[in-house]
Enzyme design. Structure first.
Site, PDB file in Angstrom:
ATOM      1  N   CYS A   1      11.035  -0.954 -10.359  1.00 56.38           N
ATOM      2  CA  CYS A   1      11.407  -2.150 -11.113  1.00 56.38           C
ATOM      3  C   CYS A   1      10.817  -3.414 -10.483  1.00 56.38           C
ATOM      4  O   CYS A   1      11.535  -4.302 -10.042  1.00 56.38           O
ATOM      5  CB  CYS A   1      12.926  -2.237 -11.220  1.00 56.38           C
ATOM      6  SG  CYS A   1      13.480  -3.376 -12.504  1.00 56.38           S
TER       7      CYS A   1
ATOM      8  N   TYR B   1      -0.142  11.475   3.669  1.00 60.35           N
ATOM      9  CA  TYR B   1       0.776  10.332   3.584  1.00 60.35           C
ATOM     10  C   TYR B   1       1.564  10.290   2.274  1.00 60.35           C
ATOM     11  O   TYR B   1       2.770  10.024   2.280  1.00 60.35           O
ATOM     12  CB  TYR B   1       0.053   8.998   3.819  1.00 60.35           C
ATOM     13  CG  TYR B   1      -0.478   8.877   5.223  1.00 60.35           C
ATOM     14  CD1 TYR B   1       0.348   8.473   6.277  1.00 60.35           C
ATOM     15  CD2 TYR B   1      -1.791   9.200   5.520  1.00 60.35           C
ATOM     16  CE1 TYR B   1      -0.130   8.404   7.571  1.00 60.35           C
ATOM     17  CE2 TYR B   1      -2.281   9.135   6.815  1.00 60.35           C
ATOM     18  CZ  TYR B   1      -1.441   8.729   7.838  1.00 60.35           C
ATOM     19  OH  TYR B   1      -1.899   8.657   9.124  1.00 60.35           O
TER      20      TYR B   1
END
Length: 451
Positions: free
Chosen positions: A363, A392
């Site tokens: 968001c 990663y």
């Protein structure tokens, strides 16, 4: 001249990935109920290990270690241990993951810049190789050993201060880097030499210039500085006190297309040119590669939930954003990813290309894994693949918006294109997210207020 993987090997890796995505959709590993998943090509990983071993073959003894930070998932570490790798760890968590994966103590290198007394005691007691970061840490080990011999190799990390690569945050040999003893600071070389004179248990030097964005000549220059310091110290002492040089890792990864570029062979050729004595067998070499061993073998697949447009730009909203591709979202110029699009059945999409942004579920407006890329028209229910995400991206989850960690599967494909999966990590449930957020202590602050 920079070498690349052969076109055949690159195509085979791409074909395996395409087959794995289709099978993941078919088996329900990726779909409406599992809208994001990590996929790791086991054969691709093993091929990278083979390439590393081949490049460094020669008279110099070499211990290759995998940098656990690149993918701290126990089954992945176990695969690498089984393939003959050692493991470089930089935290108590990484150390325990490596031990759980089956690495022996003498196959570990402990590199944390902030080791506690307890962590040092453990490493010293079990013969784990340690790279010390500074003179205060040297003094701490003096007290812990109290005149005893060390059970394992102990090195001192030095910063050759040769400069930064293209990504400042990934460059560890700048003038003000937090790592190691800065060799160009006044009196530093003499202080390092004296440290070796006073400590018979100190027998390695460690230098790591950085990772992604650091060109091969810069990496080689940093290693040359460390090698010449080792030569100077051994000459001063009149014998081979320093018997090993840890040259770190940091081979850059090509994120622009399918090929491995540069290769480990390129790296070794650069080192042989810049530091020929490094390979004559007088020093045991230690490496700490991470990203370059796994990146090209990993893919994040995610379902497209919605498509829309804003200001004339098409947007595909997916379930993979900053929570799995944190570096790409926050530093897109440094960590761009290749993107592929597949239909709802997991088949590569065809047709005229359109410009589109690939958005994640977080968001905030900048949660974009790709911006302005040309792809065939995307529709809800399609699958977007983020390529080269084996390092990663699977294990460094960002818990923004309390989004759960996705499942990760390893896969192999046979000669007929049939795919077999193995679960590496289960998807985190929403209930587990809530439990991790303090569910068992839900009343703690209210009780404190009322007390």
């Amino acid at each position: 001249m920079t070498r690349t993987t052969s076109g055949s090997a690159s195509r085979q890796r791409g074909d395996r990935r395409t087959a794995a995505l289709a099978r993941a959709v078919e088996d329900g590993l990726l779909g409406p109920h599992s809208p994001v998943v990590g996929l790791l090509d086991v054969d691709g990983v093993l091929a990278a290990v083979d390439a590393l071993n081949e490049a460094f073959a020669g008279p110099a003894p070499v211990q290759h270690t995998f940098a656990a930070k690149a993918c701290g998932l126990v089954p992945v570490l176990r695969l690498l241990a089984d393939a003959g790798m050692g493991c470089e760890v930089a935290s108590p968590g990484e150390l325990e993951q490596a031990l759980a994966a089956g690495f022996r103590y003498d196959r570990l290198v402990f590199d944390s810049p902030a080791k506690t007394v307890g962590e040092l005691k453990f490493a010293l007691a079990h013969g784990i190789a340690i790279n010390l970061d500074n003179f205060q840490e040297l003094a701490r080990v003096d007290r812990l050993l109290a005149g005893r011999e060390a059970a394992g190799p102990i090195g001192l990390r030095v910063n050759p201060q040769v400069g930064a690569g293209a990504i400042g945050a990934m460059s560890t040999a700048t003038a003000t880097s937090k790592f190691g003893v800065a060799l160009r600071d006044p009196g530093a070389v003499d202080a390092v030499t004296e440290a070796f004179e006073r400590r018979p248990w100190l027998n390695r030097l460690h230098a790591h210039v950085g990772s992604q964005g650091c060109p091969l000549p810069l990496i080689a220059e940093g290693i040359r500085v460390a090698y010449e310091l080792a030569e100077r110290i051994n000459d001063r002492l009149g014998h081979a006190r320093i018997t090993g040089i840890d040259i770190g890792g940091g081979l850059p990864v090509n994120f622009t297309d399918e090929d491995d570029r540069p290769t480990y062979a390129d790296h070794v050729a650069e080192l042989r040119e810049a530091v020929p004595g490094l390979f004559d067998g007088r020093y045991t070499l230690v490496t700490e590669f991470g990203r370059s061993l796994l990146a090209k073998s990993g893919t994040i697949g995610t379902v497209v939930e919605y498509t829309k447009s804003a200001g004339g730009r098409r947007i595909a909203v997916t379930h993979a954003g900053a929570q799995v591709a944190t570096r790409t979202v926050f530093m897109p110029g440094s960590w761009p990813l290749r993107v592929g699009v597949f239909d709802a059945a997991g088949r590569p999409k065809r047709g005229p290309a359109q410009v589109v942004d690939i958005a994640g579920p977080c968001c905030f407006a900048g949660d974009l894994t790709a911006t302005g890329v040309w792809l065939p028209a995307i529709e809800p229910g399609d699958v977007v693949a983020l390529h080269d995400t084996g390092a990663y991206y699977f294990s460094s989850h960002f818990s923004y918006n309390s989004l759960p960690r996705p499942a990760v599967y390893g896969y192999r494909t046979d000669a007929g294109g049939r795919v077999r999966f193995a679960l590496v990590r289960e998807a985190q449930s929403v209930r587990e997210v809530v439990e991790e957020s303090g569910l068992a202590q839900a009343e703690a602050l209210v009780d404190l207020r009322r007390a």
